[in-house]
Design a protein around this motif. Structure first.
Motif, PDB file in Angstrom:
ATOM      1  N   THR A 120       0.843  -1.201   0.000  1.00 50.15           N
ATOM      2  CA  THR A 120       0.000   0.000   0.000  1.00 50.15           C
ATOM      3  C   THR A 120       0.876   1.248   0.000  1.00 50.15           C
ATOM      4  OG1 THR A 120      -1.729  -1.191   1.196  1.00 50.15           O
ATOM      5  CG2 THR A 120      -1.823   1.207   1.292  1.00 50.15           C
ATOM      6  N   THR A 172     -12.593  -3.730  -0.953  1.00 50.37           N
ATOM      7  CA  THR A 172     -11.591  -4.599  -0.358  1.00 50.37           C
ATOM      8  C   THR A 172     -11.057  -3.980   0.930  1.00 50.37           C
ATOM      9  OG1 THR A 172      -9.593  -5.913  -0.707  1.00 50.37           O
ATOM     10  CG2 THR A 172      -9.552  -3.730  -1.671  1.00 50.37           C
ATOM     11  N   ILE A 174      -8.218  -3.214   3.461  1.00 50.59           N
ATOM     12  CA  ILE A 174      -6.814  -2.888   3.119  1.00 50.59           C
ATOM     13  C   ILE A 174      -5.909  -4.111   3.315  1.00 50.59           C
ATOM     14  CG2 ILE A 174      -6.166  -1.987   5.410  1.00 50.59           C
ATOM     15  CD1 ILE A 174      -4.783   0.361   3.757  1.00 50.59           C
ATOM     16  N   SER A 176      -5.257  -6.837   2.048  1.00 49.47           N
ATOM     17  CA  SER A 176      -5.450  -7.595   0.811  1.00 49.47           C
ATOM     18  C   SER A 176      -4.297  -7.295  -0.130  1.00 49.47           C
ATOM     19  CB  SER A 176      -6.772  -7.188   0.142  1.00 49.47           C
ATOM     20  OG  SER A 176      -6.761  -5.803  -0.142  1.00 49.47           O
ATOM     21  N   LYS A 181      -6.699  -4.495  -4.799  1.00 49.20           N
ATOM     22  CA  LYS A 181      -6.962  -3.046  -4.757  1.00 49.20           C
ATOM     23  C   LYS A 181      -7.095  -2.546  -6.194  1.00 49.20           C
ATOM     24  CE  LYS A 181      -4.751  -2.474  -0.270  1.00 49.20           C
ATOM     25  NZ  LYS A 181      -4.073  -3.726   0.055  1.00 49.20           N
ATOM     26  N   CYS A 184     -10.480  -3.408  -7.536  1.00 47.56           N
ATOM     27  CA  CYS A 184     -11.499  -2.453  -7.071  1.00 47.56           C
ATOM     28  C   CYS A 184     -11.386  -1.133  -7.828  1.00 47.56           C
ATOM     29  CB  CYS A 184     -11.368  -2.222  -5.563  1.00 47.56           C
ATOM     30  SG  CYS A 184     -11.916  -3.657  -4.619  1.00 47.56           S
ATOM     31  N   VAL A 191     -11.211   0.870  -1.274  1.00 48.96           N
ATOM     32  CA  VAL A 191     -10.533   0.160  -0.169  1.00 48.96           C
ATOM     33  C   VAL A 191     -11.139   0.673   1.136  1.00 48.96           C
ATOM     34  CG1 VAL A 191      -8.290  -0.230   0.944  1.00 48.96           C
ATOM     35  CG2 VAL A 191      -8.412   0.061  -1.536  1.00 48.96           C
ATOM     36  N   GLY A 390      -4.581   0.432  -8.351  1.00 51.85           N
ATOM     37  CA  GLY A 390      -4.659   0.335  -6.889  1.00 51.85           C
ATOM     38  C   GLY A 390      -4.731   1.719  -6.263  1.00 51.85           C
ATOM     39  N   SER A 393      -8.359   3.123  -6.179  1.00 52.20           N
ATOM     40  CA  SER A 393      -9.257   2.669  -5.109  1.00 52.20           C
ATOM     41  C   SER A 393      -8.794   3.181  -3.741  1.00 52.20           C
ATOM     42  CB  SER A 393      -9.376   1.142  -5.109  1.00 52.20           C
ATOM     43  OG  SER A 393      -8.118   0.550  -4.922  1.00 52.20           O
ATOM     44  N   LEU A 394      -7.475   3.283  -3.553  1.00 50.33           N
ATOM     45  CA  LEU A 394      -6.973   3.826  -2.277  1.00 50.33           C
ATOM     46  C   LEU A 394      -7.295   5.316  -2.164  1.00 50.33           C
ATOM     47  CD1 LEU A 394      -3.575   1.955  -2.029  1.00 50.33           C
ATOM     48  CD2 LEU A 394      -5.277   2.050  -0.202  1.00 50.33           C
TER      49      LEU A 394
END
Ligand code: 13P
Ligand code: SF4
Length: 401
Positions: A120, A172, A174, A176, A181, A184, A191, A390, A393-394
């Motif tokens: 992440t 999802t 986090i 994961s 991510k 998503c 997330v 990713g 989504s974050l």
């Protein structure tokens, strides 16, 4: 739209296995990389460090840390062991640490946590920054309970009953893999962490009628129960069964589809532990993490992320006793920090996250030494296509505040 699916299939880090720089390069190039010497010398260094008295080692970490001042940010999750936690520049829960990663400009981030946290951080930092996971075998068994091919297969099966891209928001936790991510990000999803799951799920239902929540069934279920979602509106998706083990009617009706994953640490807390504590200590306040089962959470006085539990204990008056249902290192720290409040561990068994525990002073020192010597060791690199999706989504999550 980039080919995130192909990138996800090609990128299969095995976070619970040991892989170092050689492993990362092998993943990226598809070719075995002859870096045995680097790996061997690190092993030899670690062996030597395990023979070094702990007090000397702590002094060595302090010294090398000072040499690297301004170049390195050490992030430490609340479940880290004390000797490592003491070196964290910033400590926090998953949300706080990801916000810190997104905000920092230091060239190196040493993440004392587990693999999904370092991934992440790599997604949220620039390509010029380097994220290090001191022990590359520090994975998360819950994160390993859902992978990209399984979630893609679930989406395809849902598509035989409903139109998932029109009716389902994937969410999802986090905890994961980066590939999920990215999934998503590509499918209009988001997330969440244990401290913002409710806000995220409100957002997700604002987008589409249904949520597919993975990999932690309990966080999804506990949050939905707190939001007043009825049992008839939730189904559990077992990735090992056709259609997740559900009928077409159940899928059509469900508002929440819960992946059948769990945390092997938090599942050890049982509802009877709450009863035992209440009998032994009348007036005790029971605080648990939402990764605990619904049966445990329903008996608790307080449900919250690690950060929220810390705040709850701090806000209580002197003399208030607590039984806490989360990882042992954090509970022990709370006990030491609040000698005026009796703090008990909710379970009679030891519930410790063995992968969080893998990061020890020896691995921390080896990581800092490698940075000082300009050697790459245990860098976590998310491939660009996965990083791009990713991040979407974050960022949706971070934008919710
Ligand atoms: P938080 O610190 O976000 O509450 O998460 C707990 C956990 O299990 C991390 O893996
Ligand atoms: Fe994963 Fe559970 Fe450990 Fe958290 S406590 S890192 S969810 S195994």
């Amino acid at each position: 739209m980039g080919d995130v699916k192909a990138a996800s299939l090609a990128y299969r880090p095995r976070p619970c296995d040991t892989y170092g720089l050689a492993g990362i390069l092998t993943t990226l190039t598809g070719q075995p990389t002859p870096l045995r010497l680097t790996v061997m010398s690190t092993e030899a260094l670690l062996e030597q460090l395990y023979d070094t008295p702990e007090t000397d080692l702590i002094e060595d970490i302090r010294r090398i840390r000072a040499e690297l001042d301004g170049q390195v940010l050490i992030l430490g999750h609340h479940y880290q062991r004390e000797e490592v936690f003491a070196f964290a520049d910033v400590s926090g829960d998953s949300l706080r640490l990801s916000q810190q990663a997104a905000a920092t400009h230091t060239p190196y981030i040493v993440f004392c946590g587990v693999h999904f946290m370092a991934e992440t951080a790599d997604i949220l930092t620039s390509d010029e920054q380097t994220v290090i996971l001191p022990d590359p075998a520090a994975g998360c068994s819950m994160a390993d309970m859902a992978d990209s091919p399984q979630v893609e297969a679930c989406w395809r099966e849902l598509a035989t009953v409903i139109d998932p891209d029109a009716t389902v928001t994937p969410v999802t936790y986090i905890n994961s893999a980066a590939t999920l991510k990215a999934f998503c990000g590509e499918h209009g999803g988001i997330v969440c962490t244990s401290s913002n799951a409710r806000r995220v799920m409100e957002w997700a239902w604002g987008q589409r009628q249904k949520i597919l929540f993975f990999p932690d069934r309990h966080l999804g279920e506990n949050t939905a129960v707190a939001m007043g979602i009825a049992d008839e509106d939730m189904i559990v998706w077992d990735p090992n069964q056709p259609m997740g083990g559900n009928s077409r009617q159940a899928i059509e009706r469900a508002r929440l589809i819960l992946w059948n994953g769990f945390c092997s640490v938090h599942q050890l807390f049982r509802p009877e532990h709450v009863d035992t504590m209440r009998r032994a200590h009348p007036g005790i306040r029971v605080a648990v993490h939402p990764e605990c089962s619904r049966a445990v959470c329903e008996k608790a006085d307080f449900i919250g992320s690690t950060e929220a539990i810390i705040r709850d204990v701090a806000a209580a008056p002197a003399g208030q006793a607590f039984a806490i249902g989360t990882e042992l290192n954090l509970v022990n720290r709370l006990r030491l920090q609040h000698p005026d409040k009796p703090v008990y561990f909710l379970s009679p068994m030891v519930c410790m996250c063995s992968t969080m525990f893998r990061t020890d002073p020896q691995h921390l020192y080896a990581s800092l030494k490698a940075i000082r010597d300009s050697r790459e060791l245990n860098r976590v690199v998310v491939p660009p296509e996965i990083k791009r999706w990713g991040k979407i989504s974050l960022q949706r999550m971070l934008d919710l505040g």
